[in-house]
Design an enzyme around this catalytic site. Structure first.
Site, PDB file in Angstrom:
ATOM      1  CD  GLU A 158     -20.024 138.130  -3.961  1.00 36.98           C
ATOM      2  OE1 GLU A 158     -19.280 138.717  -4.765  1.00 36.98           O
ATOM      3  OE2 GLU A 158     -19.879 138.190  -2.723  1.00 36.98           O
ATOM      4  CG  ASN A 172     -22.815 132.751  -0.367  1.00 36.06           C
ATOM      5  OD1 ASN A 172     -23.642 132.790   0.538  1.00 36.06           O
ATOM      6  ND2 ASN A 172     -21.666 133.411  -0.304  1.00 36.06           N
ATOM      7  CG  HIS A 214     -22.298 141.421   3.640  1.00 35.54           C
ATOM      8  ND1 HIS A 214     -21.405 141.162   4.654  1.00 35.54           N
ATOM      9  CD2 HIS A 214     -21.946 140.591   2.632  1.00 35.54           C
ATOM     10  CE1 HIS A 214     -20.566 140.211   4.274  1.00 35.54           C
ATOM     11  NE2 HIS A 214     -20.878 139.844   3.057  1.00 35.54           N
ATOM     12  CD  GLU A 251     -20.039 136.199   2.482  1.00 38.97           C
ATOM     13  OE1 GLU A 251     -19.783 137.408   2.310  1.00 38.97           O
ATOM     14  OE2 GLU A 251     -19.838 135.341   1.601  1.00 38.97           O
ATOM     15  CG  ASP A 273     -20.878 142.337   7.717  1.00 32.31           C
ATOM     16  OD1 ASP A 273     -21.811 142.533   6.922  1.00 32.31           O
ATOM     17  OD2 ASP A 273     -19.690 142.191   7.341  1.00 32.31           O
TER      18      ASP A 273
HETATM   19  O1  G3I Z   1      -2.787 138.943   1.616  1.00 32.24           O
HETATM   20  C1  G3I Z   1      -2.587 140.167   0.911  1.00 32.24           C
HETATM   21  C2  G3I Z   1      -1.414 140.911   1.481  1.00 32.24           C
HETATM   22  O2  G3I Z   1      -0.231 140.158   1.305  1.00 32.24           O
HETATM   23  C3  G3I Z   1      -1.294 142.267   0.809  1.00 32.24           C
HETATM   24  O3  G3I Z   1      -0.294 143.006   1.431  1.00 32.24           O
HETATM   25  C4  G3I Z   1      -2.585 143.018   0.918  1.00 32.24           C
HETATM   26  C5  G3I Z   1      -2.550 144.332   0.162  1.00 32.24           C
HETATM   27  O4  G3I Z   1      -3.826 144.844  -0.105  1.00 32.24           O
HETATM   28  O5  G3I Z   1      -3.659 142.241   0.372  1.00 32.24           O
HETATM   29  C6  G3I Z   1      -3.823 140.999   1.033  1.00 32.24           C
HETATM   30  O6  G3I Z   1      -4.887 140.306   0.422  1.00 32.24           O
HETATM   31  C7  G3I Z   1      -6.204 140.795   0.705  1.00 32.24           C
HETATM   32  C8  G3I Z   1      -7.001 139.654   1.286  1.00 32.24           C
HETATM   33  O7  G3I Z   1      -8.338 140.050   1.472  1.00 32.24           O
HETATM   34  C9  G3I Z   1      -6.452 139.167   2.631  1.00 32.24           C
HETATM   35  O8  G3I Z   1      -6.557 140.169   3.559  1.00 32.24           O
HETATM   36  C10 G3I Z   1      -6.822 141.266  -0.582  1.00 32.24           C
HETATM   37  O9  G3I Z   1      -6.135 142.408  -1.053  1.00 32.24           O
HETATM   38  C11 G3I Z   1      -8.258 141.604  -0.352  1.00 32.24           C
HETATM   39  O10 G3I Z   1      -8.871 141.889  -1.610  1.00 32.24           O
HETATM   40  C12 G3I Z   1      -8.966 140.430   0.279  1.00 32.24           C
HETATM   41  O11 G3I Z   1     -10.293 140.845   0.565  1.00 32.24           O
HETATM   42  C13 G3I Z   1     -11.213 139.818   0.793  1.00 32.24           C
HETATM   43  C14 G3I Z   1     -12.399 140.002  -0.140  1.00 32.24           C
HETATM   44  O12 G3I Z   1     -13.379 139.009   0.133  1.00 32.24           O
HETATM   45  C15 G3I Z   1     -11.987 139.872  -1.590  1.00 32.24           C
HETATM   46  O13 G3I Z   1     -13.100 139.905  -2.417  1.00 32.24           O
HETATM   47  C16 G3I Z   1     -11.684 139.917   2.217  1.00 32.24           C
HETATM   48  O14 G3I Z   1     -10.589 139.583   3.087  1.00 32.24           O
HETATM   49  C17 G3I Z   1     -12.824 138.937   2.460  1.00 32.24           C
HETATM   50  O15 G3I Z   1     -13.384 139.201   3.731  1.00 32.24           O
HETATM   51  C18 G3I Z   1     -13.907 139.165   1.410  1.00 32.24           C
HETATM   52  O16 G3I Z   1     -14.922 138.237   1.604  1.00 32.24           O
HETATM   53  C19 G3I Z   1     -16.069 138.405   0.759  1.00 32.24           C
HETATM   54  C20 G3I Z   1     -16.656 137.048   0.488  1.00 32.24           C
HETATM   55  O17 G3I Z   1     -15.692 136.178  -0.020  1.00 32.24           O
HETATM   56  C21 G3I Z   1     -17.831 137.140  -0.484  1.00 32.24           C
HETATM   57  N1  G3I Z   1     -18.821 138.108  -0.025  1.00 32.24           N
HETATM   58  C22 G3I Z   1     -18.299 139.408   0.347  1.00 32.24           C
HETATM   59  C23 G3I Z   1     -17.165 139.279   1.371  1.00 32.24           C
HETATM   60  C24 G3I Z   1     -16.733 140.617   1.873  1.00 32.24           C
HETATM   61  O18 G3I Z   1     -16.159 141.380   0.835  1.00 32.24           O
END
Ligand code: G3I
Length: 494
Positions: free
Chosen positions: A171, A211, A248, A277, A279
């Site tokens: 990105e 990517n 996406h 990715e 969806d």
């Molecule tokens: O693990 C913590 C947890 O302890 C806490 O309580 C909670 C509170 O918000 O956050 C948790 O962490 C989160 C993590 O996912 C695990 O669930 C983060 O806040 C959250 O920001 C994070 O989001 C991820 C996101 O990337 C961050 O940019 C998503 O799971 C993940 O699916 C997403 O993946 C991205 C790809 O890497 C790049 N392309 C887009 C895609 C979708 O957004």
């Protein structure tokens, strides 16, 4: 040479050109032996991975470490998928929380689970403006650049020889097609190529991908920005093997009509393409069908990954964008994807039993064998690819044809159009004649008149201008009862 079997066929092979020919041959043949086989004549697959493997492709899913204790998730994942991407566990903040202190606990748990279940793994991601280690935030300039390179070295040393591909940079473009501003961008415009060069040096066996999201529409500025960067990288020898299109189609965006053009245009630059990715809002069956078919129509589209398995796994679960519902039932979109995978008419180059030459694509070896049954029937017995290119010339340009790949009932052709002169050509037209009973089903990097008998292909909007001694190419698919190569090829320029 112990690590030779793990090398990809393309990049390192090309790097060896000019070196010892014996080494080149050894690397190529070992790598071919490691590639998956494709068999379009076999029975349709009844799972996503079996259907994808018919054409030498994979079907993947993103999995978080929290799903390692979710048996419902794992039942579907084991049955349907043969590639894993870690949702968060291999990102920079997870793998190097403190400077020089690497943590691969959850990444390894996912990697090991994947391998134990017959899957390969895509690494995601090494350098990104988001999910950075906290310490990157206090660095800038050459210190941050060095930290990024050290991070790449540390992660790739750990996973050396194990990963199918890595999303090296994620990105890095803005919607207007220029670079996104970030702390990494502020270290200098060459930060992306520095990351790719470091990655190649650290692990020559893995495919190196750029990517991004919103690069699915061919006419969109961001798509063009990424395309131009990859074109530039290829022209300057910066190591890059693949482009990941996140795909996406959610939150307002949808499948563009020119998606296949985007895939084939990237592929024509000499990189593999992967949908990383996927969806789709409300899991539109027609959009899932269309995106899968586009990938199946482009030989260098190696596979598809959905970002999760069930709607309950999705980062946007309220949009129900995945192939399985919250009760683990396959949706209508699942059937449309399965059918499109089974209807593939192109195979990934190099995945069928090679009949001549070396595969024309770069791809890491299969590190673990697919778990589905290997094809039992003999490979397609259609005419082998022509090994001798056929050249036609008329005045200023030359058209050279070769068969890239063939299967029972069709083949993929490529024509290289070269400017012979010292002045720039403004447009070209290639004429060729298909054998009786053959039909042209698709053309990329050019537009055709006619689909049988004598046909002509004109340049696309973006590849008509050819400087002195420059060349371009277009590709096409032909279906029919014979695989006779086209005849009467000629090239003219207005
Ligand atoms: O693990 C913590 C947890 O302890 C806490 O309580 C909670 C509170 O918000 O956050 C948790 O962490 C989160 C993590 O996912 C695990 O669930 C983060 O806040 C959250 O920001 C994070 O989001 C991820 C996101 O990337 C961050 O940019 C998503 O799971 C993940 O699916 C997403 O993946 C991205 C790809 O890497 C790049 N392309 C887009 C895609 C979708 O957004």
């Amino acid at each position: 040479m112990n690590d030779v079997p793990k090398r990809r066929t393309g990049g390192p092979t090309r790097l060896l050109i000019g070196g010892a020919c014996a080494v080149l041959i050894a690397v190529s043949s070992v790598a071919i032996a490691n590639l998956a086989h494709a068999d379009l004549s076999g029975p349709p697959g009844t799972t996503l991975k079996a259907a994808a493997e018919r054409s030498g492709r994979y079907f993947g899913m993103a999995m978080g470490a929290d799903r390692l204790s979710d048996s419902g998730f794992q039942t579907i994942a084991r049955r349907e998928f043969d590639m894993l991407t870690a949702v968060n566990e291999m990102k920079p903040d997870a793998t190097e929380p403190n400077q020089g202190q690497f943590n691969f606990t959850n990444g390894d748990r996912l990697y090991n689970w994947a391998v134990q279940n017959g899957m390969r793994v895509r690494g995601h991601t090494l350098a990104w403006h988001a999910q950075q280690p906290r310490f990157w935030g206090s660095l800038s300039g050459s210190a941050l650049r060095t930290a990024m390179i050290n991070h790449i070295n540390g992660v790739l040393a750990h996973y050396k020889g194990k990963m199918f591909q890595w999303d090296v940079v994620n990105e890095a473009f803005a919607e207007n097609g220029s670079r996104r501003s970030s702390n990494l961008q502020a270290t200098g415009n060459d930060w992306i190529e520095a990351a790719f060069r470091a990655a190649r040096a650290a692990d020559p066996s893995t495919g190196l991908c750029y990517n991004d999201y919103n690069i699915e529409n061919w006419t969109y500025a961001k798509t063009q920005g990424v395309y131009n960067m990859i074109k530039d990288f290829k022209s300057r020898g910066v190591p890059i093997d693949c482009v990941g299109l996140q795909t996406h189609f959610t939150g307002g965006s949808s499948l563009p009509g020119n998606f296949q053009t985007t895939l084939s245009s990237f592929a024509a630059l000499g990189v593999d393409v992967v949908l990383t990715e996927v969806d789709v809002t409300n899991a539109s069956a027609s959009q899932y069908q269309g995106l899968t078919q586009a990938c199946m129509n482009v030989p260098r589209c190696l596979g598809i990954t959905t970002w999760g398995v069930r709607d309950s796994d999705s980062w946007r679960s309220s949009e129900s964008p995945l192939l399985f519902d919250r009760n683990s039932n396959p949706k209508a979109a699942y059937t449309s994807v399965l059918n499109a995978l089974n209807a593939a008419s192109t195979t990934v180059p190099g995945t069928t039993t090679p009949t001549s030459g070396t595969p024309s694509t770069s791809r890491p070896p299969t590190s673990t064998p697919p778990t589905s049954a290997p094809p039992t029937s003999a490979p397609a017995t259609s005419a082998p690819p022509t090994s001798t290119p056929v050249t036609g010339q008329s005045g200023a340009c030359t058209a050279t044809y070769r068969t890239v790949n063939s299967w029972g009932g069709g083949f993929q052709g490529e024509v290289i159009v070269a400017n012979n002169g010292s002045s720039t050509l403004n447009g070209w037209t290639v004429r060729l004649t298909l054998a009786s009973g053959q039909t042209l089903s698709q053309v990329w990097n050019g537009s055709n008149t006619g689909t049988s008998g004598a046909i002509s292909v004109r340049n696309a909007e973006y590849n008509g201008s050819l400087g002195a001694n420059a060349s371009t190419n277009f590709g096409f698919l032909v279906s029919g009862s014979t695989n006779t190569a086209p005849s009467g090829i000629s090239c003219t320029s207005p």
